[in-house]
Write a protein that holds these residues in place. Structure first.
Motif, mmCIF file in Angstrom:
data_model
loop_
_atom_site.group_PDB
_atom_site.id
_atom_site.type_symbol
_atom_site.label_atom_id
_atom_site.label_comp_id
_atom_site.label_asym_id
_atom_site.label_seq_id
_atom_site.Cartn_x
_atom_site.Cartn_y
_atom_site.Cartn_z
ATOM 1 N N LYS A 111 0.866 -1.195 -0.028
ATOM 2 C CA LYS A 111 0.007 -0.190 -0.187
ATOM 3 C C LYS A 111 0.986 1.265 0.103
ATOM 4 C CE LYS A 111 -2.017 1.438 3.715
ATOM 5 N NZ LYS A 111 -2.873 1.731 4.938
ATOM 6 N N ALA A 112 0.945 2.075 -1.161
ATOM 7 C CA ALA A 112 1.715 3.010 -1.256
ATOM 8 C C ALA A 112 0.883 4.434 -0.869
ATOM 9 C CB ALA A 112 2.348 3.177 -2.713
ATOM 10 N N PHE A 113 1.684 5.620 -0.234
ATOM 11 C CA PHE A 113 0.851 6.851 -0.161
ATOM 12 C C PHE A 113 1.931 7.601 -0.911
ATOM 13 C CE2 PHE A 113 0.638 10.485 2.893
ATOM 14 C CZ PHE A 113 -0.388 10.691 2.332
ATOM 15 N N TYR A 114 0.995 8.396 -1.765
ATOM 16 C CA TYR A 114 1.589 9.717 -2.369
ATOM 17 C C TYR A 114 1.121 10.947 -2.016
ATOM 18 C CZ TYR A 114 3.448 6.177 -5.755
ATOM 19 O OH TYR A 114 3.918 4.963 -6.480
ATOM 20 N N ILE A 115 1.867 11.933 -1.956
ATOM 21 C CA ILE A 115 1.932 13.293 -2.030
ATOM 22 C C ILE A 115 2.384 14.063 -3.127
ATOM 23 C CG2 ILE A 115 1.969 15.633 -0.617
ATOM 24 C CD1 ILE A 115 2.010 13.796 1.913
ATOM 25 N N ASP A 116 1.627 14.761 -4.032
ATOM 26 C CA ASP A 116 2.196 15.384 -5.168
ATOM 27 C C ASP A 116 2.545 14.520 -6.009
ATOM 28 O OD1 ASP A 116 1.043 17.884 -4.254
ATOM 29 O OD2 ASP A 116 2.798 18.501 -3.022
ATOM 30 N N ASN A 117 2.082 13.322 -6.167
ATOM 31 C CA ASN A 117 2.695 12.280 -7.096
ATOM 32 C C ASN A 117 4.156 11.719 -6.635
ATOM 33 O OD1 ASN A 117 0.448 12.180 -8.677
ATOM 34 N ND2 ASN A 117 1.186 14.189 -9.909
ATOM 35 N N GLU A 118 4.526 12.009 -5.445
ATOM 36 C CA GLU A 118 5.726 11.655 -5.076
ATOM 37 C C GLU A 118 5.539 10.430 -3.733
ATOM 38 O OE1 GLU A 118 9.003 12.318 -6.166
ATOM 39 O OE2 GLU A 118 8.163 13.472 -7.462
ATOM 40 N N LEU A 119 6.102 9.400 -3.905
ATOM 41 C CA LEU A 119 5.991 8.176 -2.963
ATOM 42 C C LEU A 119 6.402 8.862 -1.702
ATOM 43 C CD1 LEU A 119 4.867 5.432 -2.378
ATOM 44 C CD2 LEU A 119 7.245 4.488 -3.211
ATOM 45 N N GLN A 120 5.624 8.918 -0.638
ATOM 46 C CA GLN A 120 6.128 9.090 0.722
ATOM 47 C C GLN A 120 6.689 7.625 1.467
ATOM 48 O OE1 GLN A 120 6.335 12.495 1.502
ATOM 49 N NE2 GLN A 120 5.735 12.342 -0.833
#
Length: 389
Positions: free
Chosen positions: A314-323
């Motif tokens: 499960k990946a979390f992105y902010i502004d299309n950047e992987l966090q």
């Protein structure tokens, strides 16, 4: 390798972060309307990124409604923690304290989540006229149930209130702002008859965006009518929850601020957050490079156990950047030494495959329950590893 328990780690991540900063316990006076009460600020502040709370803990009067109104456990958790992230854009964690909502009670929230009713429906339901304050559209009651629900879906699923107290130099704390989360349905579920088959109608994001902003303005107007909220700054945020079959949570997609004493929403700010399942079509279409990295990791894991195919991320992105990336690996072990050996192997793969600007958490489990936890934070040279007894 250092060890940390899952329970302690989860608590730290949710409430206070992970870098200890121990201070003396502080006693303050909390101002409430025309009264004052003593309160305590706990002495442990783990990170400057997260809010401290005050004691004694005062639960919201609407506590528990979130569980019954949202579709999945994933949405429930993200709705609450994501709203705290939204708050940080306006209310600095160094200056404000967190408190559960104290102004919207269970009855009020329930009435706001209703549909608006026609006069005939109010009479039939034996409602008081002043209780007909639902924020969802009217069901005209004419025609078949499926057509009515497709044309007039339930947009608003839940309302969550968070309060933020500002510390004064004189040892007092008063309400400095309020943050409201509006959870919107991406899918409206309904039944033709009670206990009958459940149907669904999907709601386009553009429609949710329009209706959410309309509802937000109405909510702001109502908040200004509540004693104690006439002038405080307000932040209101829109959350799109996923379907009830989703294994990843929804996300906040917009927020707006209301200045002190105003009843008018400011300009809306886009929130570019996204949760993505690895592997999935969404990941393939939008985050191909990150998916490739994950698949290479998955392939190496599967080499340890032939014919195994259970690695899910499960990946979390902010502004299309992987966090950050959370990975679950369910395995059937036949001994503790096997679990330890596999955990060591996976730890090496994490350091090999994932760059250190990405936070990675791996949960290894078996039919007997959790077996191991591996946590590699951003820019960390050595991950935390815990083997469960």
């Amino acid at each position: 390798m250092r060890k940390i328990s899952l329970v302690v780690l989860a608590f730290f991540l949710l409430l206070t972060g992970c870098a200890p900063n121990f201070q003396k316990e502080q006693e303050i006076v909390q101002e409430k309307d025309d009264s004052k009460e003593k309160a305590i600020i706990p002495k442990y502040k783990i990170s400057d990124q997260y809010y401290q709370t005050i004691l004694p803990f005062e639960p919201s009067e609407a506590r528990g409604l979130t569980v019954s109104q949202l579709n999945t456990r994933y949405d429930i958790d993200e709705f609450e923690t994501g709203l705290m992230r939204i708050a940080q854009n306006t209310f600095n964690p160094d200056k404000f304290l967190f408190q559960e909502g104290q102004y919207l009670d269970r009855k009020t929230v329930g009435l706001w989540l209703n549909r608006k009713y026609t006069d005939e429906q109010v009479e039939k339901l034996e409602m008081k006229a002043e209780e007909n304050i639902g924020l969802n559209p009217v069901d005209p009651g004419e025609g078949d149930v499926q057509t009515r629900n497709r044309e007039n879906p339930i947009y608003l699923a839940h309302i969550l209130e968070h309060n933020y107290l500002v510390r004064g130099e004189d040892g007092t704390a008063r309400l400095g702002g309020i943050v409201i989360g509006l959870a919107m349905n991406s899918v409206h579920y309904f039944q033709e008859v009670q206990y009958g088959a459940t149907y669904e109608t999907k709601i386009e994001h553009a429609v949710l965006d329009r209706e959410g902003k309309r509802i937000a303005q109405e909510v702001v107007g109502r908040l200004r009518q509540i004693k104690g909220l006439e002038k405080v700054p307000i932040t209101i945020a829109l959350f799109e929850q996923e379907s009830n079959s989703s294994v990843v949570p929804g996300n906040f997609f917009a927020y707006a601020n209301v200045s002190e004493g105003s009843s008018k929403l400011g300009s809306w700010e886009a929130v570019k957050e996204d949760y993505v399942l690895f592997p999935s079509t969404d990941a393939q279409n939008n985050y191909r490079d990150d998916l490739t990295t994950f698949l290479n990791f998955k392939q190496d894991v599967e080499e340890y156990f032939p014919n195994f195919n259970g690695v899910i991320g499960k990946a979390f992105y902010i502004d299309n950047e992987l966090q950050d990336l959370s990975i679950n690996i369910p395995i059937q072990f036949y001994g503790k030494s096997e679990a330890v050996g596999f955990t060591q192997y996976v730890t090496g793969l994490i350091m090999e495959h994932f760059p250190n600007y990405i936070a990675v958490e791996v949960n290894i489990s078996s039919v007997n329950g959790p077996e191991a936890l591996i946590v590699r934070k951003v820019n960390q040279d050595e991950p935390f590893v815990h083997i469960y007894n």
